[in-house]
Structures are given as structure tokens and as C-alpha cells.
Scaffold this active site. Structure first.
Site, PDB file in Angstrom:
ATOM      1  N   CYS A  82      78.098  71.066  51.448  1.00  0.00           N
ATOM      2  CA  CYS A  82      78.114  69.613  51.202  1.00  0.00           C
ATOM      3  C   CYS A  82      77.220  69.301  50.004  1.00  0.00           C
ATOM      4  CB  CYS A  82      77.548  68.863  52.403  1.00  0.00           C
ATOM      5  SG  CYS A  82      78.562  68.962  53.881  1.00  0.00           S
ATOM      6  N   CYS A 409      94.631  67.139  46.198  1.00  0.00           N
ATOM      7  CA  CYS A 409      93.230  67.336  46.571  1.00  0.00           C
ATOM      8  C   CYS A 409      92.414  67.793  45.366  1.00  0.00           C
ATOM      9  CB  CYS A 409      93.113  68.320  47.725  1.00  0.00           C
ATOM     10  SG  CYS A 409      93.865  69.893  47.368  1.00  0.00           S
TER      11      CYS A 409
END
Ligand code: SAH
Length: 453
Positions: A82, A409
């Protein structure tokens, strides 16, 4: 001036990279700093010196941004999984929108606006597919986690805050059983070991959980005892699979699979339809956001009952099956055998009769449609990150569907591909959808409508 590792400078965050790092300048030289927010002033230590840029690490934040939040995840900065645990979700969405607009500006030379940015109500615990490498740390403790940014060092975690909460206890049990049974984790340097990775797939709407033990070989001692103990400890596992991957590459799954327990599949729902999903089939990782994505894509396509539509890169048939009730006929194409099998089964489960799925390469398939002058009114394309190839785009331009809904994406390949449609199509809508909260990844939908000719 020359720069050296270890030097400390005070810098101000001015931007973010496409992969979510903070950007600052030292005397005109670019430095990338993970976790630095725009507007923040921080002391950073240089950790890498490259020809065109430096990489730094925050030592101390001198002026803290009002957009900074306390990360849920204790390894947020070390872990490469992340990038935005420290940033308010609102600013993360701004970043994502700007990233898409910037890709269109830089790559396609198109200055667009986003018609909508669809955020998530709960930007945590959403991932339904978990792939965890297991390894030894320096003290020979078994650890699991994600790779550090641009490396193959694993940052050890206890739990991951973007994954389904049901995954962590199962992974811990597997590690404990590995110790008990003396199974070695796969070592990427010696290329030896027993267990490579663990993959889990969880259902959002059903209690189903699939566990795939990815092993280096098929001769693990007392393996049936190992799996029995795992299943006894976790009765919530509804199917257990052994996948054997002997290749020394980064590809996660091998060819051979043994279903040890359960049906070898899980069920889930999207927009009220039911789907059966195998281990090797693609399935969107964030179910609630996928429902919003598909709903928007279908709305943009302005479908009607006479339409013949193409669902290219159809996976297990989710988009085509969701759109089927609005149109006359759906044609799907997908290259992965298991996914096509799932798609056909899913058509049956949902009693949808106006769809056909083909196992083929999308570009080869669309050339065949072009040759036989197939009438196509609207097309959904949802390719993997690398986007479409020129053959596909050319054939689609020649097939002349009125509407193309491109779901992507990767904004960079999306922009590159849209530029190749622009002579025949105009961009009528751009919607940004957050499918991968707290990471730099972003999904977008572009509606292309045919120019009058
Ligand atoms: N539309 C689906 C799947 C999207 S992911 C969904 O929303 O779930 C992209 C899909 O393209 C994957 O299923 C992948 O297997 C498939 N794919 C990759 N390369 C392909 C190719 N050359 N031809 C056809 N399908 C391909």
C-alpha cells in the site's frame, strides 16, 4: 553538487509519482520519498542515488499536513503493498483522479475532465484474493507478508488491513503447521523448499473460503495429515486445493492441481447474479466496488433490446452476464480455459440463455468477427494491465460498434489505446473508480462513441 547516501536534507512535498511516492526537490534535483504528502516539510535521508533522481526516507516531519492520518497498518511505510495509509481517503481519491487525467494529457494529449469519481464506503478489508509468500527471516523465523517497494524482501506482517479479515488466522495456522511438519518455505535464491505461497479466495456474499497451498513439488511428507489438521483447525475453509508449481519463475500458480477438500471453487454474487469461481480464473478483488463499476459501465453503454454486444476479456463472464438482460445477444471471449468453463457454468446457474463464451485470444477472435462482418452494437473491453494490442484496436475500429466501454486498471495503457481510437471515436465519459483503496492502483471507465461518418 554530488549527493551521497546518508545525507539529510529538508524538503517540501510537491507532487506524487504514478506509483504513489511523494516528490520533492533538492536544488532542482528530484527526490522520491515514500509517505511524504504534498505541502509537508520533512527532513529526509538519502537512501539511494541514481543518475536522474534520488530516493529518500523521512526522518522527521517538520510541517505536518492536515491531510495526514494515523495509519491503521503498522508497516504502512515499509511495505510495498500500500502507499496511502497515511493520507486522508479524500486526498487519495484526488490523487487517483489526477493520475488518470495526467495519463491522458501526457500520453494521449487529451485534456479530459472526470465525470465522476466513485469512492469506497469502507476503504479497508476489501481484498478477496490474497497471495502470501512465506519465508524465513534472518533469525530463521517463519514470516509472511508483502515485498518491500521494488524488492523481493518480505516485510513481515501479522495481518493486512486491506484484506478480508478471515485470511490472517488461516495463514498463521499454516505457518504453525509448517513448523510442526518441518516444511521449508521456498527460497528464491537457492530455489529450494516445500511451500511457495498461500493463496486464499474469500466470498463476499457467501461464507465460502478457498485455500490454495502452492507447493514446489508433490512429495511433501505426511501431507494428508497436514491438510487434515488445517481443515480441523479451520472448519470455515470450504475448499482446499494443492497447486504444484515446480518452475523457478514469478508465476504464482503451476499447472497441476489436486482438490483436497470441497468443490474446488467458491461462490459469490455480483448485482444479484451468482458466480462460481475457480482458483485460476480472474475475479475482481473488491466486490462492492465491482458492483458499482459494472453498474456504471452498463449505464454508460446505453444498451437496448436489439443490441448485440461483445464482452472482450470476459473472465468468468461477470460483465456479459450482468448486461445480458438488457440486450439481444452477448458474445464473450476469454483466453483462460478454466475461466471460460466458469463463464459457461455461470450462464447456466443464472439461466441466462442469450450469451455465448469463446475460448480464444481476444485479438484473434475479433479479427474473425471482422472477417465475417459480425454486427456489434456495443463492446465492453476489460483487458489486463498491458491493455489492447493494435490488431485488436484496428479490428474494432473496422467493426464500427456505436459504443465502446473500455474498463481499465492501468491509466497509461488506457490513454495509449484511446489515442488509437480517436480518429473514429470520441471520449464521451470518463469515470474513475477506486477498486484498490490505499494503494496507487486505479480503475477507470471510458465511454467511446463513434463519430458520425
Ligand atoms: N471482465 C472480467 C475479467 C477482466 S480481467 C471481470 O471483470 O472479471 C482480464 C481478463 O482478460 C482475464 O480474465 C484474463 O485471463 C483475460 N485475458 C488476458 N489476455 C487475454 C487475451 N489475449 N485474450 C483474451 N483474454 C485475455
Amino acid at each position: 553538487m554530488t549527493y551521497n547516501v546518508g545525507q539529510v536534507f529538508t524538503v517540501v512535498g510537491i507532487d506524487y509519482t504514478h506509483d504513489g511516492l511523494g516528490v520533492a526537490k533538492i536544488d532542482g534535483h528530484t527526490i522520491f520519498v515514500q509517505g511524504l504528502i504534498i505541502g509537508e516539510e520533512a527532513e529526509v535521508e538519502i537512501v539511494m542515488v541514481k543518475k536522474n533522481f534520488l530516493v529518500g526516507k523521512i526522518k522527521k516531519i517538520v510541517v505536518i499536513s492536515p491531510d495526514r492520518i494515523k495509519p491503521l497498518c503498522p508497516v504502512a511505510t515499509a511495505c510495498g503493498g500500500c502507499q496511502f495509509h497515511h493520507l486522508s481517503y479524500e486526498k487519495e481519491l484526488d490523487y487517483k483522479k489526477n493520475k488518470v487525467l495526467r495519463a491522458f494529457h501526457n500520453i494521449a494529449h487529451l485534456d479530459l475532465e472526470a465525470d465522476e469519481v466513485i469512492g469506497s464506503d469502507v476503504p479497508y478489508y476489501y481484498r478477496n484474493k490474497i497471495i502470501m509468500p512465506i519465508a524465513y527471516d534472518k533469525r530463521k523465523n517463519l514470516i509472511h507478508g508483502f515485498y518491500r517497494y521494488r524488492s523481493h524482501d518480505i516485510v513481515a506482517i501479522e495481518e493486512c488491513f486491506i484484506e478480508d479479515k478471515r485470511s490472517a488466522p488461516i495463514i498463521h495456522t499454516i505457518k504453525n503447521l509448517m513448523k510442526e511438519f518441518a516444511y521449508e518455505p521456498y527460497d528464491e535464491t537457492t530455489l529450494k523448499g516445500d511451500i511457495r505461497k498461500i493463496m486464499l479466495r474469500t466470498s463476499y456474499y457467501y461464507p465460502d473460503i478457498m485455500v490454495v497451498l502452492i507447493t514446489k513439488h508433490g512429495n511433501l511428507e505426511a501431507f494428508s495429515q497436514f491438510t487434515k489438521q488445517l481443515l480441523a483447525a479451520h472448519p470455515e475453509i470450504t475448499t482446499l486445493i494443492q497447486n504444484i508449481n515446480g518452475d523457478d519463475t514469478n508465476v504464482v500458480l503451476g499447472q497441476q492441481e489436486n482438490i483436497i477438500f470441497g468443490p474446488g471453487k467458491i461462490r459469490d454474487k455480483l448485482l444479484g447474479l451468482e458466480f462460481s469461481i475457480s482458483s485460476k480464473s480472474f475475479y475482481q478483488v473488491n466486490v462492492l466496488q465491482t458492483e458499482k463499476l459494472y453498474q456504471k459501465a452498463i449505464e454508460l453503454a446505453k444498451l437496448n433490446q436489439n443490441d448485440i454486444i461483445l464482452d472482450a476479456y470476459s473472465g468468468i463472464g461477470t460483465i456479459g452476464l450482468s448486461a445480458a438482460k438488457y440486450v439481444k445477444q452477448v458474445i464473450g471471449v476469454e483466453v483462460v480455459k478454466q475461466a471460460v468453463r466458469d463463464a459457461k457454468e455461470n450462464a447456466k446457474i443464472n439461466h441466462v440463455n442469450n450469451v455465448v463464451f469463446f475460448e480464444d485470444d481476444a485479438s484473434d477472435f475479433i479479427e474473425k468477427l471482422e472477417e465475417r462482418k459480425q454486427k456489434i452494437d456495443a463492446v465492453f473491453v476489460d483487458p489486463p494491465r498491458k491493455g489492447l494490442d493494435e490488431r485488436f484496436i484496428q479490428s474494432l475500429n473496422n467493426l464500427r460498434p456505436e459504443r465502446i466501454v473500455y474498463i481499465s486498471c492501468d491509466p497509461a495503457t488506457l490513454a495509449r489505446d484511446v489515442a488509437l481510437f480517436i480518429a473514429h471515436y470520441q471520449v464521451s465519459k470518463l469515470v474513475v473508480v477506486d477498486m484498490f483503496s490505499r494503494t496507487y492502483h486505479v480503475e477507470s471507465i471510458v465511454l467511446l462513441t463513434r463519430r458520425e461518418q
